[in-house]
Design a protein around this motif. Sequence first.
Motif, PDB file in Angstrom:
ATOM      1  N   UNK A 276       0.832  -1.210   0.000  1.00 30.12           N
ATOM      2  CA  UNK A 276       0.000   0.000   0.000  1.00 30.12           C
ATOM      3  C   UNK A 276       0.865   1.258   0.000  1.00 30.12           C
ATOM      4  N   UNK A 277       1.970   1.226   0.730  1.00 29.31           N
ATOM      5  CA  UNK A 277       2.902   2.345   0.737  1.00 29.31           C
ATOM      6  C   UNK A 277       3.461   2.584  -0.658  1.00 29.31           C
ATOM      7  N   UNK A 278       3.886   1.508  -1.317  1.00 27.64           N
ATOM      8  CA  UNK A 278       4.440   1.613  -2.661  1.00 27.64           C
ATOM      9  C   UNK A 278       3.421   2.197  -3.628  1.00 27.64           C
ATOM     10  N   UNK A 279       2.229   1.644  -3.622  1.00 29.62           N
ATOM     11  CA  UNK A 279       1.211   2.107  -4.562  1.00 29.62           C
ATOM     12  C   UNK A 279       0.837   3.565  -4.313  1.00 29.62           C
ATOM     13  N   UNK A 280       0.769   3.958  -3.052  1.00 29.16           N
ATOM     14  CA  UNK A 280       0.424   5.346  -2.722  1.00 29.16           C
ATOM     15  C   UNK A 280       1.509   6.309  -3.201  1.00 29.16           C
ATOM     16  N   UNK A 281       2.746   5.808  -3.269  1.00 32.73           N
ATOM     17  CA  UNK A 281       3.862   6.634  -3.739  1.00 32.73           C
ATOM     18  C   UNK A 281       4.060   6.535  -5.251  1.00 32.73           C
ATOM     19  N   UNK A 282       3.250   5.718  -5.925  1.00 41.33           N
ATOM     20  CA  UNK A 282       3.375   5.541  -7.359  1.00 41.33           C
ATOM     21  C   UNK A 282       4.537   4.663  -7.767  1.00 41.33           C
ATOM     22  N   UNK A 283       4.969   3.797  -6.843  1.00 38.74           N
ATOM     23  CA  UNK A 283       6.127   2.928  -7.060  1.00 38.74           C
ATOM     24  C   UNK A 283       5.665   1.488  -7.263  1.00 38.74           C
ATOM     25  N   UNK A 284       6.288   0.775  -8.173  1.00 41.63           N
ATOM     26  CA  UNK A 284       5.983  -0.641  -8.367  1.00 41.63           C
ATOM     27  C   UNK A 284       6.380  -1.428  -7.114  1.00 41.63           C
ATOM     28  N   UNK A 285       5.621  -2.507  -6.853  1.00 45.13           N
ATOM     29  CA  UNK A 285       5.870  -3.310  -5.659  1.00 45.13           C
ATOM     30  C   UNK A 285       6.191  -4.742  -6.036  1.00 45.13           C
ATOM     31  N   UNK A 286       7.219  -5.292  -5.396  1.00 44.54           N
ATOM     32  CA  UNK A 286       7.557  -6.699  -5.553  1.00 44.54           C
ATOM     33  C   UNK A 286       7.406  -7.414  -4.227  1.00 44.54           C
ATOM     34  N   UNK A 287       6.671  -8.520  -4.226  1.00 43.09           N
ATOM     35  CA  UNK A 287       6.433  -9.278  -3.003  1.00 43.09           C
ATOM     36  C   UNK A 287       7.590 -10.218  -2.709  1.00 43.09           C
ATOM     37  N   UNK A 288       8.144 -10.101  -1.517  1.00 41.31           N
ATOM     38  CA  UNK A 288       9.168 -11.040  -1.043  1.00 41.31           C
ATOM     39  C   UNK A 288       8.451 -12.243  -0.442  1.00 41.31           C
ATOM     40  N   UNK A 289       8.156 -13.216  -1.272  1.00 43.74           N
ATOM     41  CA  UNK A 289       7.345 -14.347  -0.826  1.00 43.74           C
ATOM     42  C   UNK A 289       8.068 -15.180   0.234  1.00 43.74           C
ATOM     43  N   UNK A 290       9.400 -15.125   0.238  1.00 44.06           N
ATOM     44  CA  UNK A 290      10.148 -15.862   1.266  1.00 44.06           C
ATOM     45  C   UNK A 290       9.826 -15.339   2.669  1.00 44.06           C
ATOM     46  N   UNK A 291       9.375 -14.097   2.768  1.00 42.34           N
ATOM     47  CA  UNK A 291       8.977 -13.546   4.056  1.00 42.34           C
ATOM     48  C   UNK A 291       7.482 -13.583   4.262  1.00 42.34           C
ATOM     49  N   UNK A 292       6.729 -13.294   3.210  1.00 45.70           N
ATOM     50  CA  UNK A 292       5.271 -13.216   3.320  1.00 45.70           C
ATOM     51  C   UNK A 292       4.626 -14.581   3.498  1.00 45.70           C
ATOM     52  N   UNK A 293       5.181 -15.602   2.850  1.00 42.61           N
ATOM     53  CA  UNK A 293       4.694 -16.984   2.925  1.00 42.61           C
ATOM     54  C   UNK A 293       3.359 -17.221   2.217  1.00 42.61           C
ATOM     55  N   UNK A 294       2.713 -16.167   1.725  1.00 41.76           N
ATOM     56  CA  UNK A 294       1.437 -16.306   1.032  1.00 41.76           C
ATOM     57  C   UNK A 294       1.302 -15.189   0.004  1.00 41.76           C
ATOM     58  N   UNK A 295       0.575 -15.475  -1.081  1.00 40.90           N
ATOM     59  CA  UNK A 295       0.274 -14.447  -2.071  1.00 40.90           C
ATOM     60  C   UNK A 295      -1.110 -13.854  -1.856  1.00 40.90           C
ATOM     61  N   UNK A 296      -1.845 -14.378  -0.887  1.00 41.77           N
ATOM     62  CA  UNK A 296      -3.189 -13.890  -0.619  1.00 41.77           C
ATOM     63  C   UNK A 296      -3.136 -12.431  -0.196  1.00 41.77           C
ATOM     64  N   UNK A 297      -3.931 -11.602  -0.866  1.00 43.33           N
ATOM     65  CA  UNK A 297      -3.965 -10.184  -0.568  1.00 43.33           C
ATOM     66  C   UNK A 297      -2.969  -9.363  -1.358  1.00 43.33           C
ATOM     67  N   UNK A 298      -2.149 -10.048  -2.168  1.00 45.22           N
ATOM     68  CA  UNK A 298      -1.119  -9.348  -2.923  1.00 45.22           C
ATOM     69  C   UNK A 298      -1.376  -9.413  -4.432  1.00 45.22           C
ATOM     70  N   UNK A 299      -2.634  -9.474  -4.794  1.00 40.15           N
ATOM     71  CA  UNK A 299      -2.984  -9.604  -6.206  1.00 40.15           C
ATOM     72  C   UNK A 299      -2.515  -8.402  -7.035  1.00 40.15           C
ATOM     73  N   UNK A 300      -2.320  -7.260  -6.394  1.00 41.23           N
ATOM     74  CA  UNK A 300      -1.917  -6.047  -7.110  1.00 41.23           C
ATOM     75  C   UNK A 300      -0.412  -5.833  -7.115  1.00 41.23           C
ATOM     76  N   UNK A 301       0.340  -6.803  -6.621  1.00 38.14           N
ATOM     77  CA  UNK A 301       1.801  -6.700  -6.681  1.00 38.14           C
ATOM     78  C   UNK A 301       2.261  -6.795  -8.135  1.00 38.14           C
ATOM     79  N   UNK A 302       3.220  -5.982  -8.518  1.00 38.32           N
ATOM     80  CA  UNK A 302       3.752  -6.042  -9.882  1.00 38.32           C
ATOM     81  C   UNK A 302       4.550  -7.320 -10.107  1.00 38.32           C
ATOM     82  N   UNK A 303       5.216  -7.792  -9.045  1.00 38.96           N
ATOM     83  CA  UNK A 303       6.027  -9.004  -9.133  1.00 38.96           C
ATOM     84  C   UNK A 303       5.864  -9.824  -7.858  1.00 38.96           C
TER      85      UNK A 303
END
Length: 205
Positions: A162-189
């Motif tokens: 949300x911080x990235x998107x609010x700043x107009x910056x692309x976001x990449x999900x670090x799945x090794x930390x998040x452990x799930x993609x749920x809720x991250x459908x709008x991640x660029x990567x």
Amino acid sequence: MYETYIFDFDGTIVDSEMIGLNALQATLKEVGIEKDLADLRIFLGIPGRRTLDLLDVPEKEKTYQKWLARERPLLRDVQMFAGIIDVIEQLPENSIVTSKTEDEMNHSYHLLGIEQYFTKVITASDTEKHKPHPEPLQLALRQLKRGAGEALYIGDSVHDMECAHAAGVDFGLALWGAKTTEGFEKAAYIFEKPDEILRLVDESQ
């Protein structure tokens, strides 16, 4: 593709989130608040004092200091995620935007011996507003003299995205930390492992 790569710290560079959550859970129990670890995960990525505000904890500052006291000895031995520094060494420019305060970073980041890899480090002590507000990321971009389109922010929490998107910056999900993609459908990567970030560098050459 990107001129600068900006990383969250906890759960992205260091495998520290369970340390923080366990310390928080134990501290809350002391003041009569029982929470499952799963319930506390929603507070990952925001400053500790803000977490206690949202939990409506009594004697917030006293409780916050108890939480830090539990956490600090464990953070001295925190482990970095496998391969993350190898990747960072190969990126053109790196910085950190974290919800930790400068004092908290003194007990973790500054003990790791990795400061030479990062051009800027923005902590919760540097801004009035914090993630998911864009101010921390915007400050990093100003200091780096980079436009939003030149940066990728990599993190593991919805607040990071949300911080990235609010700043107009692309976001990449670090799945090794998040452990799930749920809720991250709008991640660029979605990066399953740190070395997948390097594909972006290869594609730009």
